[in-house]
Design a protein around this motif. Structure first.
Motif, PDB file in Angstrom:
ATOM      1  N   ASN A  33       0.804  -1.216   0.000  1.00  0.00           N
ATOM      2  CA  ASN A  33       0.000   0.000   0.000  1.00  0.00           C
ATOM      3  C   ASN A  33       0.842   1.272   0.000  1.00  0.00           C
ATOM      4  OD1 ASN A  33      -3.124  -0.554   0.486  1.00  0.00           O
ATOM      5  ND2 ASN A  33      -1.997  -2.118   1.609  1.00  0.00           N
ATOM      6  N   PHE A  34       1.975   1.254   0.707  1.00  0.00           N
ATOM      7  CA  PHE A  34       2.748   2.473   0.879  1.00  0.00           C
ATOM      8  C   PHE A  34       4.133   2.437   0.230  1.00  0.00           C
ATOM      9  CE2 PHE A  34      -0.009   1.969   4.615  1.00  0.00           C
ATOM     10  CZ  PHE A  34      -0.774   3.122   4.516  1.00  0.00           C
ATOM     11  N   GLY A  35       4.592   1.247  -0.155  1.00  0.00           N
ATOM     12  CA  GLY A  35       5.929   1.127  -0.714  1.00  0.00           C
ATOM     13  C   GLY A  35       6.964   0.840   0.360  1.00  0.00           C
ATOM     14  N   PHE A  36       8.124   0.366  -0.067  1.00  0.00           N
ATOM     15  CA  PHE A  36       9.165  -0.031   0.885  1.00  0.00           C
ATOM     16  C   PHE A  36       9.711   1.159   1.667  1.00  0.00           C
ATOM     17  CE2 PHE A  36      13.501  -0.962   2.183  1.00  0.00           C
ATOM     18  CZ  PHE A  36      13.367  -2.223   2.747  1.00  0.00           C
ATOM     19  N   ARG A  37       9.979   2.275   0.983  1.00  0.00           N
ATOM     20  CA  ARG A  37      10.606   3.423   1.645  1.00  0.00           C
ATOM     21  C   ARG A  37       9.770   3.928   2.808  1.00  0.00           C
ATOM     22  NH1 ARG A  37      10.204   8.790   1.351  1.00  0.00           N
ATOM     23  NH2 ARG A  37       8.700   8.686  -0.364  1.00  0.00           N
ATOM     24  N   ARG A  38       8.463   4.013   2.621  1.00  0.00           N
ATOM     25  CA  ARG A  38       7.595   4.519   3.682  1.00  0.00           C
ATOM     26  C   ARG A  38       7.364   3.484   4.778  1.00  0.00           C
ATOM     27  NH1 ARG A  38       2.281   7.257   1.521  1.00  0.00           N
ATOM     28  NH2 ARG A  38       2.306   8.037   3.678  1.00  0.00           N
ATOM     29  N   THR A  39       7.813   2.242   4.545  1.00  0.00           N
ATOM     30  CA  THR A  39       7.637   1.185   5.536  1.00  0.00           C
ATOM     31  C   THR A  39       8.907   0.960   6.360  1.00  0.00           C
ATOM     32  OG1 THR A  39       6.064   0.135   4.014  1.00  0.00           O
ATOM     33  CG2 THR A  39       6.825  -1.218   5.820  1.00  0.00           C
ATOM     34  N   LYS A  89      -8.439  -2.014  10.198  1.00  0.00           N
ATOM     35  CA  LYS A  89      -7.799  -0.886   9.531  1.00  0.00           C
ATOM     36  C   LYS A  89      -7.231  -1.295   8.168  1.00  0.00           C
ATOM     37  CE  LYS A  89      -6.834   2.707  11.030  1.00  0.00           C
ATOM     38  NZ  LYS A  89      -7.481   4.039  10.857  1.00  0.00           N
ATOM     39  N   ILE A  90      -6.625  -2.480   8.107  1.00  0.00           N
ATOM     40  CA  ILE A  90      -6.079  -2.962   6.836  1.00  0.00           C
ATOM     41  C   ILE A  90      -7.210  -3.218   5.845  1.00  0.00           C
ATOM     42  CG2 ILE A  90      -4.884  -4.886   5.711  1.00  0.00           C
ATOM     43  CD1 ILE A  90      -3.179  -5.151   8.241  1.00  0.00           C
ATOM     44  N   SER A  94      -8.098   2.021   1.453  1.00  0.00           N
ATOM     45  CA  SER A  94      -8.422   2.148   0.030  1.00  0.00           C
ATOM     46  C   SER A  94      -7.158   2.487  -0.745  1.00  0.00           C
ATOM     47  CB  SER A  94      -9.476   3.248  -0.174  1.00  0.00           C
ATOM     48  OG  SER A  94      -9.011   4.480   0.350  1.00  0.00           O
ATOM     49  N   ALA A  95      -7.301   2.645  -2.043  1.00  0.00           N
ATOM     50  CA  ALA A  95      -6.152   3.001  -2.871  1.00  0.00           C
ATOM     51  C   ALA A  95      -5.582   4.333  -2.403  1.00  0.00           C
ATOM     52  CB  ALA A  95      -6.567   3.092  -4.341  1.00  0.00           C
ATOM     53  N   ILE A  96      -4.252   4.426  -2.320  1.00  0.00           N
ATOM     54  CA  ILE A  96      -3.612   5.633  -1.810  1.00  0.00           C
ATOM     55  C   ILE A  96      -2.547   6.095  -2.784  1.00  0.00           C
ATOM     56  CG2 ILE A  96      -3.973   4.911   0.574  1.00  0.00           C
ATOM     57  CD1 ILE A  96      -0.970   4.265   0.635  1.00  0.00           C
ATOM     58  N   SER A  97      -2.045   7.239  -2.541  1.00  0.00           N
ATOM     59  CA  SER A  97      -0.920   7.769  -3.308  1.00  0.00           C
ATOM     60  C   SER A  97       0.055   8.408  -2.345  1.00  0.00           C
ATOM     61  CB  SER A  97      -1.404   8.805  -4.332  1.00  0.00           C
ATOM     62  OG  SER A  97      -1.878   9.958  -3.662  1.00  0.00           O
ATOM     63  N   GLU A  98       1.233   8.714  -2.824  1.00  0.00           N
ATOM     64  CA  GLU A  98       2.246   9.337  -1.989  1.00  0.00           C
ATOM     65  C   GLU A  98       1.771  10.681  -1.453  1.00  0.00           C
ATOM     66  OE1 GLU A  98       5.223   8.307  -0.931  1.00  0.00           O
ATOM     67  OE2 GLU A  98       4.979   6.361  -1.872  1.00  0.00           O
ATOM     68  N   ALA A 102      -3.424  11.588   4.676  1.00  0.00           N
ATOM     69  CA  ALA A 102      -4.281  10.960   5.683  1.00  0.00           C
ATOM     70  C   ALA A 102      -3.948   9.481   5.855  1.00  0.00           C
ATOM     71  CB  ALA A 102      -5.748  11.134   5.298  1.00  0.00           C
ATOM     72  N   ALA A 103      -3.395   8.879   4.827  1.00  0.00           N
ATOM     73  CA  ALA A 103      -3.054   7.458   4.893  1.00  0.00           C
ATOM     74  C   ALA A 103      -1.549   7.325   5.068  1.00  0.00           C
ATOM     75  CB  ALA A 103      -3.497   6.752   3.607  1.00  0.00           C
ATOM     76  N   ARG A 104      -1.139   6.631   6.113  1.00  0.00           N
ATOM     77  CA  ARG A 104       0.288   6.483   6.363  1.00  0.00           C
ATOM     78  C   ARG A 104       0.541   5.169   7.094  1.00  0.00           C
ATOM     79  NH1 ARG A 104      -1.614  10.812   9.367  1.00  0.00           N
ATOM     80  NH2 ARG A 104      -1.708  10.502  11.620  1.00  0.00           N
ATOM     81  N   PRO A 105       1.728   4.618   6.930  1.00  0.00           N
ATOM     82  CA  PRO A 105       2.064   3.351   7.587  1.00  0.00           C
ATOM     83  C   PRO A 105       2.347   3.558   9.067  1.00  0.00           C
ATOM     84  CG  PRO A 105       3.959   4.190   6.407  1.00  0.00           C
ATOM     85  CD  PRO A 105       2.818   5.115   6.082  1.00  0.00           C
ATOM     86  N   MET A 106       2.614   2.464   9.760  1.00  0.00           N
ATOM     87  CA  MET A 106       2.966   2.544  11.170  1.00  0.00           C
ATOM     88  C   MET A 106       4.245   3.349  11.352  1.00  0.00           C
ATOM     89  SD  MET A 106       2.464  -0.945  13.364  1.00  0.00           S
ATOM     90  CE  MET A 106       0.885  -1.349  14.116  1.00  0.00           C
TER      91      MET A 106
END
Length: 225
Positions: A33-39, A89-90, A94-98, A102-106
């Motif tokens: 959902n967020f990509g590796f960098r944001r995780t 929560k998972i 919904s579909a997100i973008s960078e 409002a949508a962000r990983p832990m």
């Protein structure tokens, strides 16, 4: 620590940190959902949280569980309730973008704190501290905790990377929705062995002191929950 014991511990760390479980299901979903960098902070938080737990167990917190076995039950239900909330929560992501703030990983702290309500993490930390740490050795406790973090971090990164690799197949909202629902369902399924087993394998209800003798035995769900 002997070479044989070190190899056994590394295998234990790989088996528990690398197999499917609550942490890895969430990392897979986060990578997708967020990509590796944001995780990355999520990955580091898991590693740090587990390392601190091993330190706590090895430096005395394990004695609390020997004196108060009921804490296992409290952690089981509290952790289960929190993981159900995470599954929801998972499932509703919904579909997100960078650019979607409002949508962000832990965050790092959220991922580290999650380990303290994750029954599998408690089992891993208890087993690592009681089985692989030389008795009375503070240096040994820090060595085991550090090794656990070094082994666990690449395993976590692999799951997040695998999730990112799935992004090209999840570029349509309905497909991503189905993926998130599947991840949420797997997270709920991972709770089954944690709930149905009232205590780690081999532990006794009647005699708290017997727990000390049973701690080295890895619970049956430790490598799969």
């Amino acid at each position: 620590m002997t070479v044989q014991l070190l190899l056994a511990f590394v295998l234990f760390a790989f088996a528990t940190a690398g197999t499917p479980g609550p942490n890895n299901m969430m990392l897979l979903a986060s990578g997708a959902n967020f990509g590796f960098r944001r995780t990355v902070l999520h990955i580091l938080g898991i590693s740090a949280g587990l390392g601190v737990m091993v330190l706590a167990m090895g430096l005395g917190l394990g004695g609390v569980f020997k004196a108060w076995p009921m804490l296992h039950e409290v952690l089981r239900w509290a952790g289960g309730a929190y993981m159900l909330w995470l599954a929801w929560k998972i499932a509703t992501t919904s579909a997100i973008s960078e650019k979607d703030a409002a949508a962000r990983p832990m965050t790092f702290l959220q991922a580290a704190a999650f380990q303290w309500v994750n029954p599998k993490a408690w089992a891993m930390a208890l087993t690592a501290a009681s089985t692989y740490t030389p008795e009375g050795s503070t240096v040994g406790v820090f060595f085991v905790a550090g090794t656990f973090m070094l082994v666990g971090a690449p395993c976590s990164a692999a799951w997040a990377g695998f999730g990112q690799g799935m992004q090209p197949f999840l570029d349509r909202p309905p497909v991503l929705r189905a993926f998130n629902l599947t991840m949420a369902a797997l997270l709920v399924v991972s709770l089954y062995p944690l709930v149905v087993e009232t205590r780690p394998a081999g532990a006794s209800r009647e005699a708290p002191r017997e727990l000390a003798a049973d701690l080295p035995a890895t619970p049956r769900w430790a490598s799969r929950g």
